[in-house]
Design a protein around this motif. Structure first.
Motif, PDB file in Angstrom:
ATOM      1  N   MET A 177       5.509  39.667  -8.338  1.00 14.11           N
ATOM      2  CA  MET A 177       5.975  40.633  -7.122  1.00 14.11           C
ATOM      3  C   MET A 177       4.952  40.358  -6.023  1.00 14.11           C
ATOM      4  N   LEU A 178       5.590  40.188  -4.899  1.00 12.52           N
ATOM      5  CA  LEU A 178       4.667  39.772  -3.704  1.00 12.52           C
ATOM      6  C   LEU A 178       5.275  40.918  -2.565  1.00 12.52           C
ATOM      7  N   VAL A 179       3.998  41.347  -1.981  1.00  9.98           N
ATOM      8  CA  VAL A 179       4.331  42.472  -0.986  1.00  9.98           C
ATOM      9  C   VAL A 179       3.551  41.843   0.345  1.00  9.98           C
ATOM     10  N   PHE A 180       4.084  42.046   1.389  1.00  8.28           N
ATOM     11  CA  PHE A 180       3.587  41.792   2.600  1.00  8.28           C
ATOM     12  C   PHE A 180       3.886  42.582   3.880  1.00  8.28           C
ATOM     13  N   GLY A 181       2.722  42.626   4.849  1.00 12.18           N
ATOM     14  CA  GLY A 181       3.079  43.456   6.011  1.00 12.18           C
ATOM     15  C   GLY A 181       3.350  42.324   7.242  1.00 12.18           C
ATOM     16  N   ARG A 182       4.488  42.490   7.953  1.00 12.59           N
ATOM     17  CA  ARG A 182       4.893  41.863   8.734  1.00 12.59           C
ATOM     18  C   ARG A 182       3.941  41.683   9.916  1.00 12.59           C
ATOM     19  N   GLN A 183       3.263  42.777  10.161  1.00 12.16           N
ATOM     20  CA  GLN A 183       2.355  42.510  11.305  1.00 12.16           C
ATOM     21  C   GLN A 183       0.769  42.345  11.133  1.00 12.16           C
ATOM     22  N   GLU A 228       2.481  56.445   3.391  1.00 12.23           N
ATOM     23  CA  GLU A 228       3.867  56.465   2.929  1.00 12.23           C
ATOM     24  C   GLU A 228       4.061  55.125   2.433  1.00 12.23           C
ATOM     25  N   LEU A 229       4.097  54.105   3.032  1.00 11.09           N
ATOM     26  CA  LEU A 229       4.424  52.856   2.489  1.00 11.09           C
ATOM     27  C   LEU A 229       3.452  52.364   1.204  1.00 11.09           C
ATOM     28  N   ALA A 230       2.489  52.889   1.307  1.00 10.38           N
ATOM     29  CA  ALA A 230       1.517  52.718  -0.005  1.00 10.38           C
ATOM     30  C   ALA A 230       2.000  53.408  -1.155  1.00 10.38           C
ATOM     31  N   ARG A 231       2.583  54.608  -0.938  1.00  9.99           N
ATOM     32  CA  ARG A 231       3.055  55.300  -1.861  1.00  9.99           C
ATOM     33  C   ARG A 231       4.351  54.584  -2.411  1.00  9.99           C
ATOM     34  N   GLN A 232       5.316  54.016  -1.559  1.00  8.60           N
ATOM     35  CA  GLN A 232       6.427  53.186  -1.998  1.00  8.60           C
ATOM     36  C   GLN A 232       5.895  51.978  -2.638  1.00  8.60           C
ATOM     37  N   ALA A 233       4.940  51.251  -2.107  1.00 11.74           N
ATOM     38  CA  ALA A 233       4.671  50.194  -2.809  1.00 11.74           C
ATOM     39  C   ALA A 233       4.167  50.071  -4.185  1.00 11.74           C
ATOM     40  N   LEU A 234       3.216  51.240  -4.276  1.00 10.82           N
ATOM     41  CA  LEU A 234       2.698  51.466  -5.571  1.00 10.82           C
ATOM     42  C   LEU A 234       3.668  51.906  -6.611  1.00 10.82           C
ATOM     43  N   GLY A 235       4.512  52.643  -6.274  1.00 12.93           N
ATOM     44  CA  GLY A 235       5.505  53.103  -7.020  1.00 12.93           C
ATOM     45  C   GLY A 235       6.361  52.133  -7.613  1.00 12.93           C
ATOM     46  N   MET A 236       6.598  51.090  -6.471  1.00 13.87           N
ATOM     47  CA  MET A 236       7.503  49.806  -6.988  1.00 13.87           C
ATOM     48  C   MET A 236       6.561  48.837  -8.025  1.00 13.87           C
ATOM     49  N   THR A 237       5.306  49.035  -7.731  1.00 10.79           N
ATOM     50  CA  THR A 237       4.383  48.144  -8.709  1.00 10.79           C
ATOM     51  C   THR A 237       4.425  48.578 -10.052  1.00 10.79           C
ATOM     52  N   VAL A 238       4.147  50.026 -10.026  1.00 15.08           N
ATOM     53  CA  VAL A 238       4.500  50.608 -11.458  1.00 15.08           C
ATOM     54  C   VAL A 238       5.905  50.362 -12.299  1.00 15.08           C
ATOM     55  N   ASP A 239       6.845  50.405 -11.372  1.00 16.20           N
ATOM     56  CA  ASP A 239       8.144  50.197 -11.930  1.00 16.20           C
ATOM     57  C   ASP A 239       8.238  48.607 -12.607  1.00 16.20           C
ATOM     58  N   PHE A 240       7.875  47.895 -11.664  1.00 22.01           N
ATOM     59  CA  PHE A 240       7.641  46.297 -11.852  1.00 22.01           C
ATOM     60  C   PHE A 240       6.988  45.889 -13.159  1.00 22.01           C
ATOM     61  N   LEU A 241       5.723  46.478 -13.082  1.00 24.13           N
ATOM     62  CA  LEU A 241       4.978  46.288 -14.454  1.00 24.13           C
ATOM     63  C   LEU A 241       5.693  46.628 -15.589  1.00 24.13           C
ATOM     64  N   ARG A 242       6.045  48.132 -15.597  1.00 27.36           N
ATOM     65  CA  ARG A 242       6.577  48.423 -16.884  1.00 27.36           C
ATOM     66  C   ARG A 242       7.947  47.830 -17.213  1.00 27.36           C
ATOM     67  N   ARG A 243       8.842  47.213 -16.335  1.00 27.84           N
ATOM     68  CA  ARG A 243       9.710  46.469 -16.634  1.00 27.84           C
ATOM     69  C   ARG A 243       9.495  45.254 -17.246  1.00 27.84           C
ATOM     70  N   CYS A 244       8.481  44.616 -16.547  1.00 33.37           N
ATOM     71  CA  CYS A 244       7.969  43.238 -17.020  1.00 33.37           C
ATOM     72  C   CYS A 244       7.348  43.250 -18.499  1.00 33.37           C
ATOM     73  N   LEU A 245       6.652  44.320 -18.668  1.00 32.91           N
ATOM     74  CA  LEU A 245       5.768  44.479 -19.712  1.00 32.91           C
ATOM     75  C   LEU A 245       6.364  45.401 -20.832  1.00 32.91           C
ATOM     76  N   SER A 246       7.706  45.671 -20.622  1.00 33.41           N
ATOM     77  CA  SER A 246       8.486  46.430 -21.604  1.00 33.41           C
ATOM     78  C   SER A 246       7.801  47.835 -22.088  1.00 33.41           C
ATOM     79  N   VAL A 247       7.259  48.716 -21.008  1.00 29.19           N
ATOM     80  CA  VAL A 247       6.572  49.794 -21.306  1.00 29.19           C
ATOM     81  C   VAL A 247       7.452  50.980 -21.533  1.00 29.19           C
TER      82      VAL A 247
END
Length: 247
Positions: A177-183, A228-247
């Motif tokens: 999962m890769l996350v970037f800021g356009r600015q 707000e973006l940090a909250r969204q991005a960290l939430g997506m991080t947790v979801d991604f890790l849980r899915r990939c690691l079968s948590v």
């Protein structure tokens, strides 16, 4: 989940002892292991708070000191010009092979940890994003989350400023999962395009997110922080890790 008291450990590496912090859930059970790479400033308050956030979602997090060969154990660089100068100087003094052997030391520690279930992942922002990419080259890393990885498109990490990270994209067997800021001036549009095209051509399985945000928008200190973006991005991080690691 609540957390146990953080633990300080010392790991043996080919380039000397490396201090690291371990954060893990207080509850009973076995959890995936997460190698967390810091920014160039090492283990600052924002980095430790983010590590605690992830640990509290069910991961054993190990936070190594990335410049252990050069700075006294426990050194934290300030978020100022002097701290940036030191961190950026060391970034290109340390050989890429030493970054890789540090990764291996942490991953081996996690695999042997009695409370780790053997599933491994990595996470990091800034240089930590690039080091997380390097960790993804290890065959036992199932998931990696890179926040605005610096120097990846320029191939300029480490001594000699000529890393092979993108050239080895086909070695990545886990999901990214890769996350970037356009600015973000450190990873401009052409750099992001190069990374995207390289991963696609190599057949890497990855998820890509771009936000209207500056570099270091995840860091909860300073004017670039976007809660707000940090909250969204960290939430997506947790979801991604849980899915990939079968948590």
């Amino acid at each position: 989940m609540t957390l146990r008291e953080p633990e300080t450990i010392e790991l043996s590496t080919p380039t000397g002892p490396m201090r690291a912090q371990v954060l893990r859930p207080a509850g009973e059970g076995r959890f995936p292991g997460l190698l967390f790479h810091s920014e160039i400033f090492q283990n600052t308050g924002p980095i430790c708070r983010t590590a605690a956030f992830l640990a509290g979602h069910g991961f054993i997090v190990v936070l190594p000191e990335i410049y252990h060969e050069y700075l006294p154990a426990g050194t934290v660089l300030a978020y100022d010009q002097a701290g940036s100068d030191v961190g950026n100087k060391l970034k290109i003094e340390k050989p890429v092979a030493a970054y890789d052997s540090d990764n291996r030391a942490v991953l081996d520690y996690l695999k042997a940890h009695p409370d780790c279930n053997g599933r491994l992942a990595s996470f990091g922002p800034c240089i930590g994003g690039h080091l997380t990419y390097r960790a993804a080259l290890q065959p036992d890393v199932s998931a990696s989350v890179c926040f605005y990885p610096t120097d990846l498109h320029k191939r300029s990490l480490g001594a000699g400023m000529n890393d092979d990270s993108l050239a080895r994209a086909a070695d990545i067997k886990g999901e990214m999962m890769l996350v970037f800021g356009r600015q973000d001036p450190h990873v401009p549009a052409e750099g992001r395009a190069m990374i995207y095209q390289t991963l696609t051509a190599a057949g890497v399985k990855f998820t890509w997110h771009e936000f209207n945000a500056a570099h270091a928008f995840l860091r909860d200190e300073g004017l670039r922080y976007d809660p707000e973006l940090a909250r969204q991005a960290l939430g997506m991080t947790v979801d991604f890790l849980r899915r990939c690691l079968s948590v």
